[in-house]
Write a protein that holds these residues in place. Structure first.
Motif, PDB file in Angstrom:
ATOM      1  N   SER A 119      30.388 -33.784 -48.133  1.00 54.57           N
ATOM      2  CA  SER A 119      29.755 -34.718 -47.191  1.00 54.57           C
ATOM      3  C   SER A 119      30.485 -36.041 -47.127  1.00 54.57           C
ATOM      4  O   SER A 119      30.463 -36.724 -46.087  1.00 54.57           O
TER       5      SER A 119
ATOM      6  N   LEU B 144      19.716 -38.333 -43.981  1.00 59.48           N
ATOM      7  CA  LEU B 144      19.704 -37.126 -44.806  1.00 59.48           C
ATOM      8  C   LEU B 144      18.317 -36.499 -44.689  1.00 59.48           C
ATOM      9  O   LEU B 144      17.352 -37.043 -45.219  1.00 59.48           O
TER      10      LEU B 144
ATOM     11  N   ALA C 249      31.395 -38.702 -44.087  1.00 58.18           N
ATOM     12  CA  ALA C 249      30.198 -39.536 -44.203  1.00 58.18           C
ATOM     13  C   ALA C 249      30.182 -40.711 -43.233  1.00 58.18           C
ATOM     14  O   ALA C 249      29.106 -41.181 -42.840  1.00 58.18           O
TER      15      ALA C 249
ATOM     16  N   ASP D 138      25.858 -48.774 -45.605  1.00 56.01           N
ATOM     17  CA  ASP D 138      25.679 -47.325 -45.488  1.00 56.01           C
ATOM     18  C   ASP D 138      26.718 -46.654 -44.612  1.00 56.01           C
ATOM     19  O   ASP D 138      27.033 -45.478 -44.792  1.00 56.01           O
ATOM     20  N   THR D 139      27.224 -47.379 -43.638  1.00 53.91           N
ATOM     21  CA  THR D 139      28.042 -46.737 -42.605  1.00 53.91           C
ATOM     22  C   THR D 139      29.511 -47.151 -42.650  1.00 53.91           C
ATOM     23  O   THR D 139      30.246 -46.899 -41.694  1.00 53.91           O
TER      24      THR D 139
ATOM     25  N   LEU E 120      21.256 -43.184 -34.938  1.00 53.12           N
ATOM     26  CA  LEU E 120      21.406 -42.393 -36.148  1.00 53.12           C
ATOM     27  C   LEU E 120      21.495 -40.919 -35.767  1.00 53.12           C
ATOM     28  O   LEU E 120      21.076 -40.516 -34.682  1.00 53.12           O
TER      29      LEU E 120
ATOM     30  N   ASN F 188      22.030 -35.528 -40.674  1.00 51.90           N
ATOM     31  CA  ASN F 188      23.192 -34.914 -41.310  1.00 51.90           C
ATOM     32  C   ASN F 188      22.811 -33.498 -41.747  1.00 51.90           C
ATOM     33  O   ASN F 188      22.442 -33.258 -42.896  1.00 51.90           O
TER      34      ASN F 188
ATOM     35  N   GLY G 139      23.624 -42.900 -46.424  1.00 51.00           N
ATOM     36  CA  GLY G 139      22.763 -42.361 -45.378  1.00 51.00           C
ATOM     37  C   GLY G 139      21.307 -42.702 -45.644  1.00 51.00           C
ATOM     38  O   GLY G 139      20.924 -43.065 -46.757  1.00 51.00           O
ATOM     39  N   LYS G 140      20.501 -42.585 -44.629  1.00 53.63           N
ATOM     40  CA  LYS G 140      19.074 -42.834 -44.765  1.00 53.63           C
ATOM     41  C   LYS G 140      18.385 -41.563 -45.257  1.00 53.63           C
ATOM     42  O   LYS G 140      18.973 -40.477 -45.259  1.00 53.63           O
TER      43      LYS G 140
ATOM     44  N   ASN H 128      26.487 -42.445 -38.072  1.00 55.03           N
ATOM     45  CA  ASN H 128      25.451 -43.120 -38.862  1.00 55.03           C
ATOM     46  C   ASN H 128      24.382 -42.075 -39.190  1.00 55.03           C
ATOM     47  O   ASN H 128      23.656 -41.626 -38.315  1.00 55.03           O
ATOM     48  N   TYR H 129      24.292 -41.711 -40.454  1.00 54.96           N
ATOM     49  CA  TYR H 129      23.542 -40.505 -40.811  1.00 54.96           C
ATOM     50  C   TYR H 129      22.166 -40.766 -41.430  1.00 54.96           C
ATOM     51  O   TYR H 129      21.949 -41.769 -42.114  1.00 54.96           O
TER      52      TYR H 129
ATOM     53  N   HIS I  68      20.976 -49.419 -39.095  1.00 59.03           N
ATOM     54  CA  HIS I  68      21.957 -48.793 -39.990  1.00 59.03           C
ATOM     55  C   HIS I  68      22.368 -49.712 -41.134  1.00 59.03           C
ATOM     56  O   HIS I  68      23.009 -49.266 -42.087  1.00 59.03           O
TER      57      HIS I  68
END
Length: 782
Positions: free
Chosen positions: A562, A573, A566, A675-676, A531, A534, A614-615, A570-571, A291
């Motif tokens: 979102s 996309l 968010a 990101d998280t 993860l 989302n 997010g990834k 841990n998202y 993440h």
């Protein structure tokens, strides 16, 4: 495959043509069963052919009937060699044989024919010798080891762990395993079938007639076992199970590590010969938490990526293509064996075997090895939510519900016509947890994307009122599934450093990516995933971009909502295969307007996606704006990239953009390092609905920013002012989806934009820029 009694015994009888090691020589005592070792130093009195043998005590009617019907729990007590008053009794079950003789050093004695393929006799011996059976058929006379002279080849610890549901390497205990047992080469067969009256092994080595190969029950474990000398790698087999009602069913091995290619469905005895060359990858993949690392995924359906390619052929093309585009990982749609190709692999029958459609298990390892050497991680879709009803697979495996729930209402999946696993049964939970570990350890898989998690978590999933029963607390949560997912995640993360698990979970279940020991608002511990897809962002953002630009201002909240949640998980996309099939249209075809506007919106959307917290995950074909929906029959329309095709620059331009998005993303810690956590994001302007503009900042751990602006209107906006952080001499455009080389209008700004001391958007300085039509632009402070 239906059993077919032969007219004569095949010449490939296990051990056929091999001279027994003990004939004419000395056999070490350790090669003999324990019951035969006592007094081994004293040679048995030789008995010449046809002399000194007398009839064995007859089998009782019940034992004989059960043995021949395949319903005896302990065939080893009836067959093989056993001390009796006056000598050693030998009994063999060899259907279709004309005669059977016992052979040992100084010994050759034909046994009496008892009918129905049974041969027996008592020899005046003190101890059980190291013997073989000489079996005479119409056209062959193989000399073979007797399978019923061997002690169990499965240890007490294995059986204890199986009963406890804690055997984390279950695939090493159950299934078919070539080995040397008591000095003899062969294969150990073991299967869990606690409700069976009896189990026998059928295969190409006995012409699919299982009569002569009954297995023994290993007590309360529910496991049946048989060591078959002479059977080795490549043999086809199944288990013939005698159900509680006395009927028979022929089943593929649930633990088979290799299978026939569908529509054939026999299991295959397998030994891996692959030598891994990815030591460097495996050693460093756990260096940074996923993440907090760049993570962009190319989703692939292997059979249709380039139809006709095998695993080894794919290894020559897929790694190079993915590496060139800059993705950090591939995600493989399910590769576990499945009978119906149209299910895309989501209805699994062989949970421990990669599909044979594309090659062998070692061929699949070769592909993963090649991807790792190219620096690409490998995720695979894993499907523990359900399984199909095929009558040769898991459904009512031993005559009663076993892998599925005993309650038909709980067992039947309402949407897919399949069966749901009984997560409350320890052995079933063990089967699945060990399966997750198996893919990570045996195949070096770097991540498991767990399919259909929501269908597992809720007792009322797709069920109307009255069609489901609440849990013990009166709720709709499936407590058994929760415990299973927690155990699976905890086990995988403990055993496999660097592996990530990803949940496809479409609801707001609290704590999907929270550690299992942390309790959430629902009173449950976290599920323990690394993860989560989302699905909300995917649904909302696609709804927005599908609107005509003039209507988008009324749906602006779809693009900003979102960020309300968010950091709750841990998202990832996901623009996955599910969004480009079944009438949903491909990604570019969802966009309104003419072809130019569709491609421009497509590019702007990808730029927004790569900049959003997010990834990223993108399904094959969408990286070059394929206009048609995906079909597993022909895969991506690669011809669109052919230089001879008139519109080729349109599609190649989008592919070039994806390459640059990935390269820019990996080179910009602000896009993945935080990101998280909320500190990694800040709106510049999230309310510019009239302008169809979304402007935000992303921050790296050291505070360095990236400014991303997405403009979803087909007009040029000159002199657009944006507030920016202070302390920078200028802002350099680092990515613009409107560049001509991507197929855009070319409205770019190659020179840095100098900030002004004009307060805007709550910031002390600002820049004035020109926003291209239907485009996303990234700027970096310099």
């Amino acid at each position: 495959m239906t059993a077919r009694p032969p007219s004569r015994r095949p010449s490939h009888e296990p051990g056929a043509g091999r001279r027994p090691e003990g004939l004419g020589g000395t056999v070490p005592a350790t090669f003999l069963p324990a019951r035969a070792r006592a007094g081994r130093a004293e040679s048995a009195s030789p008995v010449r052919a046809g002399r000194g043998v007398r009839p064995a005590p007859p089998l009782g009617d019940d034992d004989r009937r059960r043995l021949l019907h395949g319903a005896h729990h302990d065939p080893h007590a009836l067959l093989g060699a056993h001390p009796v008053p006056g000598g050693i009794a030998f009994r063999a079950l060899r259907p279709y044989a004309r005669a059977v003789a016992v052979r040992a050093k100084g010994l050759h004695v034909p046994l009496h024919d008892e009918g129905d393929g049974l041969f027996a006799g008592v020899l005046p011996l003190r101890d059980v010798p190291d013997y073989r059976l000489l079996v005479t058929y119409d056209d062959a006379e193989p000399e073979v080891h007797d399978p019923y002279r061997f002690l169990p080849a499965l240890g007490d610890l294995d059986l204890h762990l199986i009963r406890e549901g804690r055997h984390e390497e279950l695939w090493r205990a159950l299934g078919a395993h070539p080995m040397t047992h008591e000095g003899v080469e062969g294969t150990r067969f073991a299967v869990w079938a606690p409700n069976a009256q009896g189990v026998r092994v059928a295969g190409d080595f006995n012409y699919w007639d299982a009569t002569g190969h009954p297995m023994r029950s290993l007590g309360a474990s529910g496991v049946w076992e048989l060591f078959l000398p002479g059977v080795g790698e490549g043999a086809l087999y199944k288990f013939q199970i005698t159900r509680p009602d006395g009927s028979h069913t022929l089943r593929a091995d649930p633990m088979a590590r290799r299978t026939e290619a569908p529509p054939a469905n026999a299991s295959i005895v397998h030994v891996s010969h692959h030598t891994w060359t990815d030591d460097e990858w495996m050693a460093r993949r756990a260096e940074r938490p996923v993440h907090e690392a760049p993570f962009s995924v190319y989703e692939v359906h292997l059979p249709s990526w380039r139809p006709g390619l095998t695993y080894r052929m794919l290894a020559q093309q897929l790694p190079a293509y993915v590496k060139d585009l800059g993705f950090t990982h591939v995600e493989l749609m399910p590769v576990a064996e499945h009978p119906f190709g149209g299910s895309w692999g989501y209805q699994v029958t062989g949970f421990y075997a990669p599909t044979a459609r594309l090659g062998t298990p070692d061929d699949f390892k070769y592909l993963i090895d090649a991807l790792h050497r190219a620096g690409i991680g490998v995720l695979m879709d894993w499907v523990p939510a359900h399984f199909p009803r095929d009558d040769w697979a898991l459904a009512e495996f031993d005559g009663r519900p076993l892998y599925e729930h005993a309650d038909p209402a709980r067992a039947a999946h309402p949407d897919w016509g399949t069966l749901e696993f009984d997560y409350g049964r320890t052995e079933v939970r063990n089967f699945l947890v060990a399966n997750a570990v198996h893919w990570c350890e045996e195949y070096h898989i770097d991540g498991l994307r767990v399919d259909a998690v929501a269908s597992m978590l809720y007792l009322d999933y797709s069920r109307a009122e009255g069609e489901w029963t609440p849990n013990v607390h009166g709720g709709r949560e499936n407590l058994d599934a929760v415990a299973f997912l927690q155990e699976m995640n905890a086990t995988v993360y403990r055993r496999c450093p660097g592996v990530v698990t990803v949940a496809e979970e479409s609801t707001a279940w609290d704590g999907v990516t929270r550690a299992t020991h942390h309790t959430g608002a629902g009173g449950f511990g976290g599920l323990g995933f690394g993860l989560k897809w989302n699905m909300g962002w995917m649904h909302d953002s696609l709804l927005y971009v599908a609107k005509e630009p003039v209507h988008r201002k009324y749906h602006h909240g779809e693009m900003t909502f979102s960020m309300v949640y968010a950091y709750s998980e841990n998202y990832v996309l996901p623009i996955s295969h599910d969004e480009v099939v079944h009438g949903k249209r491909s990604l570019v075809s969802k966009m309104p307007g003419d072809w130019w506007q569709q491609r421009a919106t497509h590019r702007a959307y990808l730029g927004f996606m790569w900049a959003h917290p997010g990834k990223q995950l993108l399904f094959m074909g969408q990286e070059f704006a394929q206009g048609a929906e995906w079909s597993e029959g022909h895969g991506p329309d690669w011809w669109l990239l052919d230089p001879s095709y008139a519109a080729e620059p349109d599609h190649r331009g989008v592919r070039d953009l994806v390459r640059d998005l990935n390269r820019g993303y990996r080179a910009t810690p602000a896009l993945w390092e935080r990101d998280t956590v909320p500190e990694g994001f800040d709106w510049v302007d999230g309310g510019a609905a009239e302008d169809n503009v979304l402007a935000f900042l992303r921050f790296a751990a050291d505070g360095s920013p990236l400014l991303a602006v997405s403009h979803f209107s087909p007009v040029v906006r000159h002199g657009y002012r944006l507030g920016v952080p202070g302390g920078f001499a200028g802002w350099q455009e680092v990515l613009n989806t409107d560049e001509e080389r991507y197929g855009g209008s070319g409205l770019a700004c190659p020179d840095p934009v100098k900030p002004e001391a004009t307060r805007h958007h709550g910031r002390p300085s600002s820049i004035t820029v020109t926003l291209p039509p239907l485009a996303t632009v990234w700027w970096r402070g310099i």
